[in-house]
Write an enzyme that holds these catalytic residues in place. Structure first.
Site, PDB file in Angstrom:
ATOM      1  N   GLU A   1      91.116  70.434  27.096  1.00 52.47           N
ATOM      2  CA  GLU A   1      90.054  70.020  28.020  1.00 52.47           C
ATOM      3  C   GLU A   1      88.878  70.986  27.976  1.00 52.47           C
ATOM      4  O   GLU A   1      89.033  72.203  28.163  1.00 52.47           O
ATOM      5  CB  GLU A   1      90.607  69.926  29.457  1.00 52.47           C
TER       6      GLU A   1
ATOM      7  N   GLU B   1      99.992  71.748  33.055  1.00 53.59           N
ATOM      8  CA  GLU B   1      98.904  72.630  32.625  1.00 53.59           C
ATOM      9  C   GLU B   1      99.429  74.033  32.343  1.00 53.59           C
ATOM     10  O   GLU B   1     100.266  74.547  33.093  1.00 53.59           O
ATOM     11  CB  GLU B   1      97.826  72.703  33.721  1.00 53.59           C
TER      12      GLU B   1
ATOM     13  N   ASP C   1     101.517  63.214  35.251  1.00 57.04           N
ATOM     14  CA  ASP C   1     101.059  64.596  35.447  1.00 57.04           C
ATOM     15  C   ASP C   1     101.921  65.283  36.498  1.00 57.04           C
ATOM     16  O   ASP C   1     102.193  64.697  37.548  1.00 57.04           O
ATOM     17  CB  ASP C   1      99.608  64.564  35.951  1.00 57.04           C
TER      18      ASP C   1
ATOM     19  N   LYS D   1     103.271  65.720  31.848  1.00 59.28           N
ATOM     20  CA  LYS D   1     102.262  66.680  31.373  1.00 59.28           C
ATOM     21  C   LYS D   1     102.165  67.802  32.385  1.00 59.28           C
ATOM     22  O   LYS D   1     102.271  67.563  33.589  1.00 59.28           O
ATOM     23  CB  LYS D   1     100.897  66.002  31.226  1.00 59.28           C
TER      24      LYS D   1
ATOM     25  N   ASP E   1      96.691  63.853  37.592  1.00 60.61           N
ATOM     26  CA  ASP E   1      96.536  64.312  38.977  1.00 60.61           C
ATOM     27  C   ASP E   1      95.062  64.229  39.384  1.00 60.61           C
ATOM     28  O   ASP E   1      94.703  64.518  40.530  1.00 60.61           O
ATOM     29  CB  ASP E   1      97.110  65.724  39.176  1.00 60.61           C
ATOM     30  N   SER E   2      94.202  63.785  38.453  1.00 64.95           N
ATOM     31  CA  SER E   2      92.817  63.452  38.814  1.00 64.95           C
ATOM     32  C   SER E   2      92.804  62.369  39.889  1.00 64.95           C
ATOM     33  O   SER E   2      91.789  62.165  40.560  1.00 64.95           O
ATOM     34  CB  SER E   2      92.030  62.989  37.580  1.00 64.95           C
TER      35      SER E   2
HETATM   36  O1  KIV Z   1      94.441  64.565  35.566  1.00 65.13           O
HETATM   37  C1  KIV Z   1      93.857  64.107  34.566  1.00 65.13           C
HETATM   38  O2  KIV Z   1      93.246  63.038  34.610  1.00 65.13           O
HETATM   39  C2  KIV Z   1      93.901  64.893  33.347  1.00 65.13           C
HETATM   40  C3  KIV Z   1      92.991  64.485  32.240  1.00 65.13           C
HETATM   41  C4  KIV Z   1      91.613  64.824  32.580  1.00 65.13           C
HETATM   42  C5  KIV Z   1      93.423  65.052  30.955  1.00 65.13           C
HETATM   43  O3  KIV Z   1      94.622  65.837  33.282  1.00 65.13           O
END
Ligand code: KIV
Length: 286
Positions: free
Chosen positions: A184, A117, A86, A115, A47-48
């Site tokens: 992280e 959090e 994500d 993934k 989600d970056s």
């Molecule tokens: O969103 C992302 O890119 C991440 C990584 C930094 C692990 O969660």
């Protein structure tokens, strides 16, 4: 990783203590294809994307609709690498049934796993997804979705109390069925201890050398943003310079009439061109 076929959940787990996992973020077809061919084990559609692709100030604004587009594009380029999608902020917090619904959407878009959090407090959600057949990668330490709302981005696990909490979170995620966990910005001492205590691989970002794998945001390691250089990033290229130089050379060429060149140009057959000019001439004289 030795396998030439698609990297599976069991390959990832089996790599523990044998071979480090190379994980990188990807958001589109072209870079996913390049990263896949370069031998990356896992492509994380992070989600970056909210920040590095869409230009938001944090990962909070991105939603499922955008993530689905990015995940689908990446999955088409990933012939060998596992694709992990994500779960964006708001897509799994309200209830386990919403989490499952959205995880299914990511899998239908081409992800091999998802993934999310959170530690112990998200263990039930992880279990609900895993029980429904969806592999889950955990993510503890700095959790950008909520850190941006609370204390900001800070190194995690600096005190023995917070270190113990991280250890409990990691164990709860493993017990819930997660197949790997992102750590992280966790102090290297704590990351090493967690890594040694788990049967599943840890994937570090800013968490030292002892994790079972490493992940970096593609734009960070390629140097696409000249001014953004977190301490834990190693730049493997300076693409901002390469792209700026190329685009400014292109602009100069266009203005000077030096692009396109003859080799970039398409032509009619000579007799068709003659006929065409005659017809244009006749139509002008009417
Ligand atoms: O969103 C992302 O890119 C991440 C990584 C930094 C692990 O969660």
């Amino acid at each position: 990783m030795q396998t030439k076929k698609k990297v599976s959940v069991s390959d990832v787990i089996a790599s523990k203590a044998k071979e480090k996992l190379a994980v990188i973020t990807a958001y589109d077809y072209s870079t996913a294809t390049l990263c896949d061919r370069a031998g990356t084990d896992i492509l994380l559609v992070g989600d970056s994307a909210s920040m590095v692709v869409l230009g938001h100030a944090s990962t909070v604004p991105i939603g499922m609709n955008e993530m689905l587009i990015f995940c689908n594009a990446v999955s088409k380029g990933a012939k060998r690498a596992m694709v992990v999608g994500d779960m964006p902020f708001g897509s799994y917090q309200p209830s386990n049934s919403l989490a499952l619904e959205n995880a299914v959407r990511l899998v239908k878009a081409g992800c091999d796993a998802v993934k999310l959090e959170g530690g112990s407090e998200k263990a039930e959600t992880v279990k609900a997804l895993v029980d429904s057949g969806i592999p889950v990668m955990g993510h503890i330490g700095l959790k950008p979705q909520t850190s941006s709302l609370w204390e900001g981005y800070r190194v995690q696990g600096k005190t023995s109390k917070s270190a113990m909490k991280l250890m409990q979170d990691a164990k709860a995620l493993q017990a819930a069925g997660a197949f790997s966990i992102v750590l992280e910005m966790v102090t290297s001492e704590v990351a090493a201890e967690i890594t040694g205590s788990l049967d599943i691989p840890t994937i570090g970002i800013g968490s030292g050398t002892q994790c079972d794998g490493q992940v970096l945001v593609l734009h960070d390691m390629l140097g696409i943003y000249e001014d953004i250089k977190p301490k834990f990033v190693k730049r493997y290229a300076e693409l901002s310079r390469v792209i700026s130089e190329a685009v400014s050379r292109y602009s100069v060429d266009v203005k000077a009439g030096q692009f396109p060149e003859e080799s970039n140009t398409f032509h009619m057959d000579a007799d068709e061109a003659l006929l065409f000019r005659e017809k244009v001439g006749r139509s002008k004289s009417k």
